[in-house]
Design a protein around this motif. Structure first.
Motif, mmCIF file in Angstrom:
data_model
loop_
_atom_site.group_PDB
_atom_site.id
_atom_site.type_symbol
_atom_site.label_atom_id
_atom_site.label_comp_id
_atom_site.label_asym_id
_atom_site.label_seq_id
_atom_site.Cartn_x
_atom_site.Cartn_y
_atom_site.Cartn_z
ATOM 1 N N UNK A 1 -2.382 -43.847 45.708
ATOM 2 C CA UNK A 1 -3.167 -45.068 45.529
ATOM 3 C C UNK A 1 -2.351 -46.309 45.892
ATOM 4 N N UNK A 2 -1.020 -46.183 45.801
ATOM 5 C CA UNK A 2 -0.161 -47.331 46.109
ATOM 6 C C UNK A 2 -0.140 -47.652 47.602
ATOM 7 N N UNK A 3 -0.530 -46.691 48.431
ATOM 8 C CA UNK A 3 -0.587 -46.976 49.861
ATOM 9 C C UNK A 3 0.274 -46.065 50.712
ATOM 10 N N UNK A 4 1.253 -45.375 50.086
ATOM 11 C CA UNK A 4 2.091 -44.489 50.898
ATOM 12 C C UNK A 4 1.445 -43.115 50.996
ATOM 13 N N UNK A 5 1.915 -42.324 51.955
ATOM 14 C CA UNK A 5 1.389 -40.980 52.146
ATOM 15 C C UNK A 5 2.514 -40.080 52.610
ATOM 16 N N UNK B 1 -7.034 -38.709 45.703
ATOM 17 C CA UNK B 1 -5.831 -39.535 45.623
ATOM 18 C C UNK B 1 -4.790 -38.864 44.730
ATOM 19 N N UNK C 1 -6.344 -32.066 49.396
ATOM 20 C CA UNK C 1 -6.411 -33.147 50.391
ATOM 21 C C UNK C 1 -7.565 -34.121 50.136
ATOM 22 N N UNK D 1 -10.831 -38.858 48.893
ATOM 23 C CA UNK D 1 -10.270 -39.188 50.195
ATOM 24 C C UNK D 1 -11.167 -38.627 51.294
ATOM 25 N N UNK E 1 -1.954 -38.572 49.666
ATOM 26 C CA UNK E 1 -2.115 -40.023 49.762
ATOM 27 C C UNK E 1 -2.079 -40.645 48.373
ATOM 28 N N UNK F 1 -2.052 -34.060 53.997
ATOM 29 C CA UNK F 1 -1.506 -35.379 53.712
ATOM 30 C C UNK F 1 -1.807 -35.725 52.259
#
Lengths: 203, 240
Positions: free
Chosen positions: B126-130, B205, B202, B240, B124, B122
């Motif tokens: 920093x803006x929030x989406x993944x 960020x 992984x 992360x 990820x 995944x």
């Protein structure tokens, strides 16, 4: 408000509600840190709205804290310590002092809600059930937040919620839930104990 | 070329980046009074948060792979701070240098001859989406081992063709799933995603995962220029 002993002639007046200093400290730190978590969280939300992504609706600056994504994150990851550790020590406190048996919703309250006929006692039971029920919601906000903060180290948290989007939605839902709770909780406290009860929780 | 001091090469762009960084930061921060104390909150709590992040990172622990069916090809958004640089893959060279006993440079063909690792992880932001992405390439720790780092090396700097720069802690750089990748979702990496070579891992960020990496420099200290976004206020560890 001070709780000076009532004069003899007013001895029939109901007792002034009393809260321990520790409960008041918890209540204050919880309110302030939650306010910071919510406003900085909405700032972070705006970087990529949970609903609609970059094209989604954004929160106005009036309700956000930090000014930009980095600032929102800085506030969020500072206030998280106050918010989470406050819950932790308070949890230990009510457990050790066994306050959770007396000051939180019990089987008796649930029974009152089902079969009770005294409306005042019923309202009091609702009040207790409500502020007890918010605690697991606050804990859920911490768990989902931890899952998003460190999704590699705590990959099992993300797995538990099924997907990244589900995790984000559950974390975000704590915002409207806490706001609605605060309104209903204030209303119920006033209804059950008036300003005396409300004041006793703050001062 | 072989081992100029690291501070020289990073100082050379410092002035330009300071100016651009400061002016854009001013734009972002200027509008809102609520950001006034943000810096204090950051300076007070970032050391603690970074300690916790370092403790949480298990440099040996493999992050579980997702099944190939879980890949989300459209979820990986493209971010860059100034477009996509033009790079000729034939002429491309990755330099590895710094506080090492063996500086070297490898072509893309050289890199593709090295043992590769594939992972479905995944990514990820920093803006929030993944996004769940498959990456394949050379483990960074293999390149570090080839360079024979000197005693006391603690950080790894990454320089990109577009002027982007990053720095990582050595533990995250040595993680078995920190790769220099040339493949995404089973296909050769495209320029928008960082071709010919980018960082993927992984445990960090997205803004830590430099695209278009041309130079890897091992150092024993962290310089004032930590990374493009870090120098504008993002946290450095970004774990992360």
């Amino acid at each position: 408000m001070t709780s000076s002993p009532a004069p003899a002639k007013r001895s029939k007046a109901p007792p002034v509600p009393h809260q321990t200093i520790l409960s008041k400290v918890f209540h204050w730190v919880n309110i302030v840190s939650l306010l910071m978590m919510i406003t900085s969280g909405l700032q972070i939300y705006n970087a990529n709205p949970v609903f609609g992504g970059r094209g989604g609706w954004h929160f106005p600056p009036l309700v956000t804290l930090g000014g930009w994504l980095g600032g929102g994150r800085h506030w969020h990851f500072a206030a998280m310590w106050f918010f989470a550790l406050n819950l932790l020590w308070y949890g230990l406190y009510i457990f050790v002092s066994r306050r959770w048996k007396r000051r939180f919703a019990s089987e008796a309250d649930l029974k009152v809600l089902q079969t009770g006929s005294n409306p005042k006692r019923k309202a009091y039971a609702w009040h207790r059930v409500l502020y007890t029920a918010v605690i697991p919601i606050l804990l859920l906000a911490i768990v989902t937040g931890l899952g998003m903060y460190k999704p590699a180290q705590f990959h099992w948290i993300v797995d538990l919620f099924g997907s990244w989007q589900a995790l984000r939605v559950v974390h975000f839902i704590s915002v409207p839930t806490v706001i609605i709770f605060s309104l209903v909780h204030s209303f119920m406290a006033l209804k059950v104990g008036g300003t005396k009860l409300v004041n006793s929780m703050f001062w | 070329m072989e081992s100029p001091s690291v501070s020289d090469r990073f100082l050379s762009r410092r002035r330009l980046l300071q100016l651009s960084g400061l002016s854009s930061l001013g734009l972002v921060l200027g509008g809102c009074a609520s950001s006034m104390y943000e810096d204090i909150a950051f300076k007070t709590f970032e050391p603690l948060n970074q300690k916790v992040e370092e403790l949480l990172l298990n440099p040996q622990k493999l992050i579980p792979n997702f099944p190939v069916s879980a890949i989300e090809p459209n979820a990986l958004l493209i971010n860059s701070f100034q477009g996509t640089p033009k790079i000729d893959p034939q002429a491309y060279l990755l330099k590895v240098n710094g506080d090492v006993n063996h500086s070297f440079a490898l072509s893309l063909a050289d890199l593709q001859k090295m043992p590769s690792t594939s992972m479905v992880i995944r990514h990820v932001c920093v803006e929030g989406w993944a996004a769940i992405v498959q990456w394949a390439g050379v483990p960074l720790r293999d390149l570090i081992a080839l360079a024979k780092p000197k005693e006391g090396v603690k950080y790894v700097y990454f320089k990109s063709a577009d002027g982007y720069y990053e720095s990582w802690d050595l533990a995250s750089s040595m993680h078995p799933q920190t790769l220099m990748v040339y493949q995404k979702n089973g296909l050769p990496l495209v320029p928008e995603n960082g071709a010919p070579l980018r960082l993927a891992s992984p445990v960090k960020l997205g803004y830590k995962q430099s695209k278009w990496v041309t130079e890897i420099t091992l150092t024993n200290q962290l310089y004032p220029m930590k990374g493009y976004w870090e120098d504008q206020g993002y946290e450095w560890f970004g774990g992360l």
